[in-house]
Design a protein around this motif. Structure first.
Motif, PDB file in Angstrom:
ATOM      1  N   ALA A 130      36.352  -0.179  73.658  1.00  0.00           N
ATOM      2  CA  ALA A 130      36.024   0.219  72.285  1.00  0.00           C
ATOM      3  C   ALA A 130      36.435  -0.861  71.288  1.00  0.00           C
ATOM      4  CB  ALA A 130      36.700   1.548  71.953  1.00  0.00           C
ATOM      5  N   ASP A 131      37.598  -1.468  71.497  1.00  0.00           N
ATOM      6  CA  ASP A 131      38.045  -2.545  70.613  1.00  0.00           C
ATOM      7  C   ASP A 131      37.113  -3.754  70.711  1.00  0.00           C
ATOM      8  OD1 ASP A 131      40.168  -1.013  69.764  1.00  0.00           O
ATOM      9  OD2 ASP A 131      41.652  -2.001  71.046  1.00  0.00           O
ATOM     10  N   TRP A 132      36.680  -4.042  71.913  1.00  0.00           N
ATOM     11  CA  TRP A 132      35.749  -5.157  72.151  1.00  0.00           C
ATOM     12  C   TRP A 132      34.424  -4.901  71.436  1.00  0.00           C
ATOM     13  CZ3 TRP A 132      34.102  -6.544  77.891  1.00  0.00           C
ATOM     14  CH2 TRP A 132      33.338  -7.714  77.892  1.00  0.00           C
ATOM     15  N   ARG A 133      33.859  -3.696  71.627  1.00  0.00           N
ATOM     16  CA  ARG A 133      32.609  -3.352  70.951  1.00  0.00           C
ATOM     17  C   ARG A 133      32.768  -3.385  69.436  1.00  0.00           C
ATOM     18  NH1 ARG A 133      32.582   0.748  75.050  1.00  0.00           N
ATOM     19  NH2 ARG A 133      33.271   2.265  73.497  1.00  0.00           N
ATOM     20  N   ALA A 134      33.890  -2.881  68.951  1.00  0.00           N
ATOM     21  CA  ALA A 134      34.122  -2.848  67.506  1.00  0.00           C
ATOM     22  C   ALA A 134      34.177  -4.257  66.918  1.00  0.00           C
ATOM     23  CB  ALA A 134      35.413  -2.093  67.199  1.00  0.00           C
ATOM     24  N   ALA A 135      34.755  -5.203  67.662  1.00  0.00           N
ATOM     25  CA  ALA A 135      34.850  -6.579  67.164  1.00  0.00           C
ATOM     26  C   ALA A 135      33.469  -7.219  67.095  1.00  0.00           C
ATOM     27  CB  ALA A 135      35.773  -7.401  68.059  1.00  0.00           C
ATOM     28  N   VAL A 136      32.618  -6.948  68.088  1.00  0.00           N
ATOM     29  CA  VAL A 136      31.239  -7.461  68.052  1.00  0.00           C
ATOM     30  C   VAL A 136      30.485  -6.818  66.891  1.00  0.00           C
ATOM     31  CG1 VAL A 136      29.047  -7.637  69.270  1.00  0.00           C
ATOM     32  CG2 VAL A 136      31.191  -7.897  70.540  1.00  0.00           C
ATOM     33  N   ALA A 137      30.605  -5.502  66.758  1.00  0.00           N
ATOM     34  CA  ALA A 137      29.896  -4.793  65.691  1.00  0.00           C
ATOM     35  C   ALA A 137      30.341  -5.277  64.316  1.00  0.00           C
ATOM     36  CB  ALA A 137      30.125  -3.283  65.821  1.00  0.00           C
ATOM     37  N   ALA A 138      31.630  -5.531  64.146  1.00  0.00           N
ATOM     38  CA  ALA A 138      32.134  -6.004  62.852  1.00  0.00           C
ATOM     39  C   ALA A 138      31.549  -7.373  62.506  1.00  0.00           C
ATOM     40  CB  ALA A 138      33.656  -6.066  62.877  1.00  0.00           C
ATOM     41  N   LEU A 139      31.428  -8.248  63.503  1.00  0.00           N
ATOM     42  CA  LEU A 139      30.822  -9.558  63.270  1.00  0.00           C
ATOM     43  C   LEU A 139      29.355  -9.404  62.864  1.00  0.00           C
ATOM     44  CD1 LEU A 139      30.587 -12.627  63.332  1.00  0.00           C
ATOM     45  CD2 LEU A 139      30.367 -12.494  65.825  1.00  0.00           C
ATOM     46  N   LEU A 140      28.627  -8.555  63.556  1.00  0.00           N
ATOM     47  CA  LEU A 140      27.220  -8.354  63.218  1.00  0.00           C
ATOM     48  C   LEU A 140      27.066  -7.710  61.847  1.00  0.00           C
ATOM     49  CD1 LEU A 140      25.804  -7.186  66.682  1.00  0.00           C
ATOM     50  CD2 LEU A 140      25.782  -9.486  65.674  1.00  0.00           C
ATOM     51  N   GLU A 141      27.968  -6.836  61.491  1.00  0.00           N
ATOM     52  CA  GLU A 141      27.925  -6.237  60.156  1.00  0.00           C
ATOM     53  C   GLU A 141      28.190  -7.290  59.085  1.00  0.00           C
ATOM     54  OE1 GLU A 141      26.830  -3.958  57.548  1.00  0.00           O
ATOM     55  OE2 GLU A 141      27.004  -2.932  59.487  1.00  0.00           O
ATOM     56  N   ARG A 142      29.121  -8.206  59.361  1.00  0.00           N
ATOM     57  CA  ARG A 142      29.341  -9.313  58.425  1.00  0.00           C
ATOM     58  C   ARG A 142      28.077 -10.157  58.297  1.00  0.00           C
ATOM     59  NH1 ARG A 142      34.123  -9.762  61.436  1.00  0.00           N
ATOM     60  NH2 ARG A 142      33.627 -11.822  62.294  1.00  0.00           N
ATOM     61  N   GLY A 143      27.364 -10.302  59.416  1.00  0.00           N
ATOM     62  CA  GLY A 143      26.119 -11.049  59.397  1.00  0.00           C
ATOM     63  C   GLY A 143      25.044 -10.368  58.566  1.00  0.00           C
ATOM     64  N   ARG A 144      24.952  -9.052  58.671  1.00  0.00           N
ATOM     65  CA  ARG A 144      23.978  -8.333  57.837  1.00  0.00           C
ATOM     66  C   ARG A 144      24.313  -8.507  56.359  1.00  0.00           C
ATOM     67  NH1 ARG A 144      22.201  -2.366  59.335  1.00  0.00           N
ATOM     68  NH2 ARG A 144      24.300  -1.933  58.570  1.00  0.00           N
ATOM     69  N   SER A 145      25.593  -8.357  56.042  1.00  0.00           N
ATOM     70  CA  SER A 145      26.012  -8.508  54.641  1.00  0.00           C
ATOM     71  C   SER A 145      25.802  -9.935  54.149  1.00  0.00           C
ATOM     72  CB  SER A 145      27.490  -8.127  54.487  1.00  0.00           C
ATOM     73  OG  SER A 145      27.698  -6.789  54.874  1.00  0.00           O
ATOM     74  N   GLY A 146      26.004 -10.906  55.055  1.00  0.00           N
ATOM     75  CA  GLY A 146      25.883 -12.312  54.683  1.00  0.00           C
ATOM     76  C   GLY A 146      24.472 -12.854  54.746  1.00  0.00           C
ATOM     77  N   GLY A 147      23.548 -12.049  55.244  1.00  0.00           N
ATOM     78  CA  GLY A 147      22.162 -12.456  55.253  1.00  0.00           C
ATOM     79  C   GLY A 147      21.724 -13.288  56.440  1.00  0.00           C
ATOM     80  N   TRP A 148      22.546 -13.393  57.488  1.00  0.00           N
ATOM     81  CA  TRP A 148      22.137 -14.159  58.662  1.00  0.00           C
ATOM     82  C   TRP A 148      21.847 -13.300  59.889  1.00  0.00           C
ATOM     83  CZ3 TRP A 148      26.120 -13.688  62.243  1.00  0.00           C
ATOM     84  CH2 TRP A 148      27.419 -13.524  61.733  1.00  0.00           C
ATOM     85  N   ILE A 149      22.006 -11.989  59.742  1.00  0.00           N
ATOM     86  CA  ILE A 149      21.570 -11.027  60.747  1.00  0.00           C
ATOM     87  C   ILE A 149      20.512 -10.142  60.097  1.00  0.00           C
ATOM     88  CG2 ILE A 149      22.268  -8.970  62.059  1.00  0.00           C
ATOM     89  CD1 ILE A 149      23.199 -11.452  63.419  1.00  0.00           C
ATOM     90  N   HIS A 150      19.448  -9.855  60.832  1.00  0.00           N
ATOM     91  CA  HIS A 150      18.346  -9.057  60.282  1.00  0.00           C
ATOM     92  C   HIS A 150      18.868  -7.697  59.800  1.00  0.00           C
ATOM     93  CE1 HIS A 150      14.491  -7.046  59.936  1.00  0.00           C
ATOM     94  NE2 HIS A 150      13.934  -8.252  59.971  1.00  0.00           N
ATOM     95  N   PRO A 151      18.443  -7.269  58.605  1.00  0.00           N
ATOM     96  CA  PRO A 151      18.973  -6.022  58.037  1.00  0.00           C
ATOM     97  C   PRO A 151      18.648  -4.765  58.836  1.00  0.00           C
ATOM     98  CG  PRO A 151      17.155  -6.877  56.704  1.00  0.00           C
ATOM     99  CD  PRO A 151      17.522  -7.954  57.675  1.00  0.00           C
ATOM    100  N   SER A 152      17.639  -4.826  59.708  1.00  0.00           N
ATOM    101  CA  SER A 152      17.292  -3.643  60.508  1.00  0.00           C
ATOM    102  C   SER A 152      18.203  -3.455  61.720  1.00  0.00           C
ATOM    103  CB  SER A 152      15.836  -3.740  60.983  1.00  0.00           C
ATOM    104  OG  SER A 152      15.683  -4.795  61.925  1.00  0.00           O
ATOM    105  N   ILE A 153      19.000  -4.465  62.027  1.00  0.00           N
ATOM    106  CA  ILE A 153      19.882  -4.394  63.201  1.00  0.00           C
ATOM    107  C   ILE A 153      20.945  -3.320  63.002  1.00  0.00           C
ATOM    108  CG2 ILE A 153      21.634  -5.683  64.517  1.00  0.00           C
ATOM    109  CD1 ILE A 153      18.690  -6.478  65.043  1.00  0.00           C
ATOM    110  N   GLN A 154      21.225  -2.575  64.065  1.00  0.00           N
ATOM    111  CA  GLN A 154      22.296  -1.567  64.044  1.00  0.00           C
ATOM    112  C   GLN A 154      23.479  -2.125  64.845  1.00  0.00           C
ATOM    113  OE1 GLN A 154      20.935   2.611  64.581  1.00  0.00           O
ATOM    114  NE2 GLN A 154      18.922   1.698  64.888  1.00  0.00           N
ATOM    115  N   PRO A 155      24.490  -2.658  64.165  1.00  0.00           N
ATOM    116  CA  PRO A 155      25.582  -3.358  64.863  1.00  0.00           C
ATOM    117  C   PRO A 155      26.239  -2.601  66.009  1.00  0.00           C
ATOM    118  CG  PRO A 155      25.681  -3.854  62.538  1.00  0.00           C
ATOM    119  CD  PRO A 155      24.615  -2.789  62.701  1.00  0.00           C
TER     120      PRO A 155
END
Length: 201
Positions: A130-155
């Motif tokens: 769960a901690d591992w998944r959460a760390a990946v999801a947090a990075l992808l969420e930062r990417g959505r906020s930062g504009g380098w991950i597609h906004p439709s992605i569900q982290p």
């Protein structure tokens, strides 16, 4: 002659080091207490003074050794990452440096071996996953906020997929460790990560 000083912390650490070596390479079920005692150079009495039974040994190994190792291998690098290319680099390192018996491999193999039969150990391992998944999801969420991950992605969904892919990769390495296995997996991961990237015109 001075009495011999007891060193409970050093003794406990020696036991856990032996547990790590035995469980990581031989598996939980196949490892007997005798093998751990032999590798540690201690006595059964010393072992049972610190750990009541094999399950308690495994819980300490999971919660201390594996959790710390997975944090160093995955979670801390993910927390520092600031781009999709950073994530790809982390994946590349873990793919090229992963070995049979390392912490990621040991976590996956032990989970597959005992989680369904031992809810306590399974729960302890799920905490790490769960901690591992959460760390990946947090990075992808930062990417959505930062504009380098597609906004439709569900982290959380993408994080579960990525962690599951690496879990499968560690199993594949145990079956057939080869440069081809690593190269094919990394090619697939790189192509998958590109689908998460915001495409510029």
């Amino acid at each position: 002659m001075e009495p011999r000083k007891k060193q409970p912390e050093q003794t406990r650490n020696a036991i856990l080091d032996a547990v790590d070596a035995e469980f990581s390479h031989g598996g939980y079920a196949a490892t007997g207490i005798g093998a751990i005692v032999l590798r540690s150079g201690l006595t059964k009495g010393a072992l049972f003074h610190h750990f009541a039974d094999k399950q308690k040994l495994a819980l300490a190994w999971i919660g201390e050794i594996l959790a710390r190792s997975l944090r160093e291998l995955w979670i801390e690098p993910l927390e520092r990452a600031a781009s999709l290319d950073d994530l790809l680099q982390i994946c590349r390192q873990r793919c090229s440096q992963g070995t049979v018996g390392d912490a990621t491999s040991a976590l996956v193999a032990t989970a597959a071996e005992v989680a369904a039969r031992d809810a306590v150990l399974g729960g302890a391992m799920e905490t790490i996953f769960a901690d591992w998944r959460a760390a990946v999801a947090a990075l992808l969420e930062r990417g959505r906020s930062g504009g380098w991950i597609h906004p439709s992605i569900q982290p959380p969904i993408e994080a579960a997929l990525l962690v599951s892919a690496f879990a499968g990769f560690t199993v594949a390495l145990r079956v057939a460790e080869s440069p081809e296995t690593r190269a094919q997996f990394l090619t697939g991961i790189a192509a998958y990560l590109e689908t998460l990237r915001v495409q510029t015109a």
